[in-house]
Design a protein around this motif. Structure first.
Motif, PDB file in Angstrom:
ATOM      1  N   ASN A 188      36.286 -14.507 112.003  1.00 56.80           N
ATOM      2  CA  ASN A 188      36.267 -13.262 110.782  1.00 56.80           C
ATOM      3  C   ASN A 188      36.337 -13.863 109.407  1.00 56.80           C
ATOM      4  O   ASN A 188      36.919 -14.877 109.036  1.00 56.80           O
ATOM      5  CB  ASN A 188      37.431 -12.546 110.972  1.00 56.80           C
ATOM      6  N   LEU A 189      35.820 -13.161 108.482  1.00 55.93           N
ATOM      7  CA  LEU A 189      36.014 -13.243 106.841  1.00 55.93           C
ATOM      8  C   LEU A 189      36.897 -12.304 106.502  1.00 55.93           C
ATOM      9  O   LEU A 189      36.516 -11.016 106.652  1.00 55.93           O
ATOM     10  CB  LEU A 189      34.671 -13.408 106.191  1.00 55.93           C
ATOM     11  N   PRO A 190      38.088 -12.477 105.690  1.00 59.29           N
ATOM     12  CA  PRO A 190      38.757 -11.241 105.077  1.00 59.29           C
ATOM     13  C   PRO A 190      38.129 -10.883 103.799  1.00 59.29           C
ATOM     14  O   PRO A 190      37.104 -11.406 103.231  1.00 59.29           O
ATOM     15  CB  PRO A 190      40.068 -12.034 104.792  1.00 59.29           C
ATOM     16  N   PHE A 196      34.843 -12.248  96.794  1.00 54.21           N
ATOM     17  CA  PHE A 196      34.721 -13.386  96.220  1.00 54.21           C
ATOM     18  C   PHE A 196      32.994 -14.006  96.440  1.00 54.21           C
ATOM     19  O   PHE A 196      32.470 -14.276  95.328  1.00 54.21           O
ATOM     20  CB  PHE A 196      35.401 -14.260  96.649  1.00 54.21           C
ATOM     21  N   PHE A 197      32.559 -13.971  97.586  1.00 53.06           N
ATOM     22  CA  PHE A 197      31.285 -14.336  97.894  1.00 53.06           C
ATOM     23  C   PHE A 197      30.129 -13.470  97.201  1.00 53.06           C
ATOM     24  O   PHE A 197      29.160 -14.020  96.866  1.00 53.06           O
ATOM     25  CB  PHE A 197      31.081 -14.574  99.465  1.00 53.06           C
ATOM     26  N   THR A 204      22.993 -20.511  91.929  1.00 51.32           N
ATOM     27  CA  THR A 204      21.889 -20.229  92.858  1.00 51.32           C
ATOM     28  C   THR A 204      21.803 -20.531  94.268  1.00 51.32           C
ATOM     29  O   THR A 204      20.852 -20.279  95.038  1.00 51.32           O
ATOM     30  CB  THR A 204      20.524 -21.034  92.113  1.00 51.32           C
ATOM     31  N   ILE A 205      22.947 -21.040  94.658  1.00 51.92           N
ATOM     32  CA  ILE A 205      23.078 -21.549  96.132  1.00 51.92           C
ATOM     33  C   ILE A 205      23.781 -20.396  96.907  1.00 51.92           C
ATOM     34  O   ILE A 205      24.599 -19.827  96.222  1.00 51.92           O
ATOM     35  CB  ILE A 205      23.443 -22.816  96.356  1.00 51.92           C
ATOM     36  N   THR A 206      23.590 -20.359  98.085  1.00 51.99           N
ATOM     37  CA  THR A 206      24.480 -19.064  98.846  1.00 51.99           C
ATOM     38  C   THR A 206      25.839 -19.852  99.572  1.00 51.99           C
ATOM     39  O   THR A 206      26.022 -20.872  99.336  1.00 51.99           O
ATOM     40  CB  THR A 206      23.735 -18.775 100.023  1.00 51.99           C
ATOM     41  N   TRP A 207      26.853 -18.902  99.640  1.00 48.39           N
ATOM     42  CA  TRP A 207      28.029 -19.320 100.215  1.00 48.39           C
ATOM     43  C   TRP A 207      27.916 -20.351 101.473  1.00 48.39           C
ATOM     44  O   TRP A 207      28.682 -21.294 101.577  1.00 48.39           O
ATOM     45  CB  TRP A 207      29.092 -18.229 100.385  1.00 48.39           C
ATOM     46  N   ILE A 208      26.954 -19.918 102.330  1.00 50.50           N
ATOM     47  CA  ILE A 208      26.608 -20.843 103.592  1.00 50.50           C
ATOM     48  C   ILE A 208      26.230 -22.254 103.103  1.00 50.50           C
ATOM     49  O   ILE A 208      26.826 -23.265 103.728  1.00 50.50           O
ATOM     50  CB  ILE A 208      25.826 -20.189 104.378  1.00 50.50           C
TER      51      ILE A 208
END
Length: 585
Positions: A188-190, A196-197, A204-208
């Protein structure tokens, strides 16, 4: 949980041969692509700092599935960049290492599927002194890789964790809700993390790409920020550990742990240096003389009689001795000499040499080639079998095996079935034997380079030299005729020179030594020495020039990832190390 690749905006065609060979005491970048990515953080005032204030160190590290079995990496306080050149050609890419995953699982990634086990470190994740309230990577190892049920849209139960690594139910600092559930890893992500993400803090880059997938649930703990011990929320992702401290100003609440610095300390037992390579040859070898700009030393002695050298999957040196032992050097001292030498196997009959691919070790011995496997990865061979008995390897260093990227083994010796005493055989991974149908008078030693098989030979009426031999050969069927002579002379040796070992030196870390330079351990009636090739200006085979002298009986060569050159001197029972010394201002 594969690596998410960051495409380069500017294509930079660079390999190991184009590394900066200068030695700088200040921070340097191994590649402009690394510097471009690092500098991008300053282009936006709102960009989150993924790296830290400056580069720490760059290295060439082993990676089985990269071209040449190695790749270039750059360490920062908060992560590691990796330069990858695709095997089939194409544009190089920069990816970010899965450092938090490795630190918390205790598995160092040496390839896509190849790992080395090491206990997770007891390093506090906030970089402070040990504190029972602060979890370490070893503590977090108890909670990573354990999928949790989805709480999407509901209040998220968040436990507390400390240095013991055992979650405890205690009142939360703030109430959290689950705003996303990552199916790929089951975590899970809170809501605060998702918000924030959603602000695209990584540019330019994703959180992943920046963080990787989550590999733990979030936990409350104590995390020290600027010397203050504050309640904080931590969650382990593949690349980094995300930290949220609600008691700070909004713009300072999120940060990441110094996983880059912590990982380097864990893997190399030292803080990252400002300069790499940082060569040390060990105590001087009195009889050996090397050119200006180089240093020599005794790397190892009192291990028996070294007759073979190879680089292991972790980039460490392996040694096989005439007494039948296979040894691996697990650590080096500060002066550059071997320490913590591990006995991998012993009792082998008259070894000639050693070759390693992945975790499989091959040793040419009396009456065949042995395959040694370490199935439980405890550092000791638990299975020893003959890959083949159909070839009796040539005596001494002439029978040293070589191996290519596909795991095929090549060895010079006598073909038992046809009674031919001068053949080079290709042995497939299933033990199938393919003796080469080429005219060889006295083959060996040999090596594999750039998917080419190179064999030292002294053909009757021909040039004594190193020849290219086709690798994909047909099985030999009942013929006493060896067939045509190898078609290309790669290097020419003087008639009075006996060649004991050859090595393609491709590290690119020696000033004045071109990548793909060939080194050879040789002897004449004037003594034993190390020679190297120098390109010929008109395209002819390269010239052979003397490089180092004063050896007794050099029989094997190996090159370290840091550019060190190792020479097994069987006559003195020593392994000699030669390094390039940095130019000082």
């Amino acid at each position: 949980m594969g690596k998410q690749v960051i495409a380069l905006l500017v294509i930079t065609l660079i390999g190991v041969s184009l590394l900066p060979v200068q030695h700088a005491d200040g921070p340097t970048f191994a590649n402009p692509a690394f510097q471009n990515l690092w500098s991008a953080r300053s282009r936006s005032p709102s960009s989150f700092d993924l790296w830290g204030s400056e580069p720490l160190a760059w290295r060439v590290e082993p990676y089985a599935d990269a071209p040449g079995g190695r790749h270039i990496v750059q360490y920062f306080d908060r992560g590691r960049m990796e330069l990858t050149l695709p095997r089939g050609g194409g544009d190089p890419t920069v990816s970010q290492g899965l450092l938090a995953l490795e630190l918390t699982t205790g598995h160092i990634l040496l390839g896509d599927t190849l790992t080395a086990a090491r206990p997770s470190p007891a390093i506090p994740i906030d970089s402070g002194a040990p504190d029972d309230r602060v979890p370490t990577y070893a503590a977090l190892s108890h909670v990573v890789g354990r999928p949790a049920p989805s709480h999407l849209g509901a209040e998220l139960p968040v436990a507390w964790i400390d240095s013991r690594g055992q979650p405890e139910d205690r009142p939360p600092v703030v109430t959290l809700r689950a705003a996303d559930y990552i199916e790929e890893t089951g975590h899970n992500l809170p809501d605060i993390t998702v918000a924030f993400f959603d602000r695209h803090p990584f540019g330019t880059i994703t959180w992943i790409e920046a963080m990787g997938y989550p590999i733990s649930e979030p936990y409350w703990t104590i995390y020290r920020r600027d010397g203050l011990a504050l309640p904080s929320l931590v969650q382990v992702f593949e690349r980094r550990i995300l930290v949220y401290t609600p008691g700070l100003q909004p713009e300072r609440r999120f940060t990441t742990a110094n996983t880059g610095r912590h990982y380097y300390r864990w893997r190399y037992d030292a803080d990252p240096p400002r300069r790499w390579p940082d060569p040390h040859a060990g105590p001087d070898a009195p009889s050996v003389a090397v050119p200006a700009g180089f240093a020599d030393g005794v790397y190892a002695r009192d291990l028996g009689t070294p007759v073979g050298l190879a680089l292991g999957p972790a980039g460490n040196l392996w040694i096989v001795t005439a007494e039948g032992r296979v040894l691996s050097v697990e650590r080096e001292r500060a002066d550059g000499t071997a320490a913590d030498v591990n006995v991998f196997a012993e009792g082998l009959p008259n070894p000639r040499g050693i070759a390693i691919v992945g975790t499989t070790v091959y040793v040419a011995v009396d009456n065949g080639v042995l395959r040694l496997d370490d199935g439980d990865l405890d550092g000791v061979a638990d299975r020893t079998t003959y890959l083949t008995r159909a070839i009796d390897p040539a005596p001494g260093p002439l029978g040293t095996p070589a191996v290519d990227a596909r795991g095929r083994v090549f060895v010079a010796g006598a073909h038992v079935a046809s009674r031919q005493s001068r053949v080079v055989a290709q042995i497939d991974t299933d033990g199938a034997l393919r003796p080469a149908r080429v005219g060889l008078a006295n083959p060996g030693p040999l090596l594999v380079a750039h998917q080419q098989l190179l064999v030292v030979d002294r053909p009757s009426g021909g040039q004594h030299g190193l020849y290219q031999v086709p690798i994909d050969v047909s099985p030999l069927v009942g013929s006493d005729t060896l067939g045509p002579t190898p078609n290309r002379l790669v290097a020419r040796f003087p008639p009075d020179m006996t060649v004991h070992a050859v090595l393609r030196f491709d590290s690119g870390l020696w000033p004045g030594v071109e990548p793909d330079t060939l080194f050879a351990a040789v002897s004449t009636d004037r003594g034993a020495s190390l020679v190297r090739t120098v390109p010929h200006p008109n395209g002819q085979p390269p010239e052979i020039v003397e490089f180092a002298t004063g050896f007794s009986q050099p029989v094997a060569l190996a090159a370290g990832l840091d550019g060190a050159l190792y020479v097994a001197d069987a006559g003195r029972g020593e392994v000699i190390k030669i390094v390039a010394t940095p130019a000082r201002p």
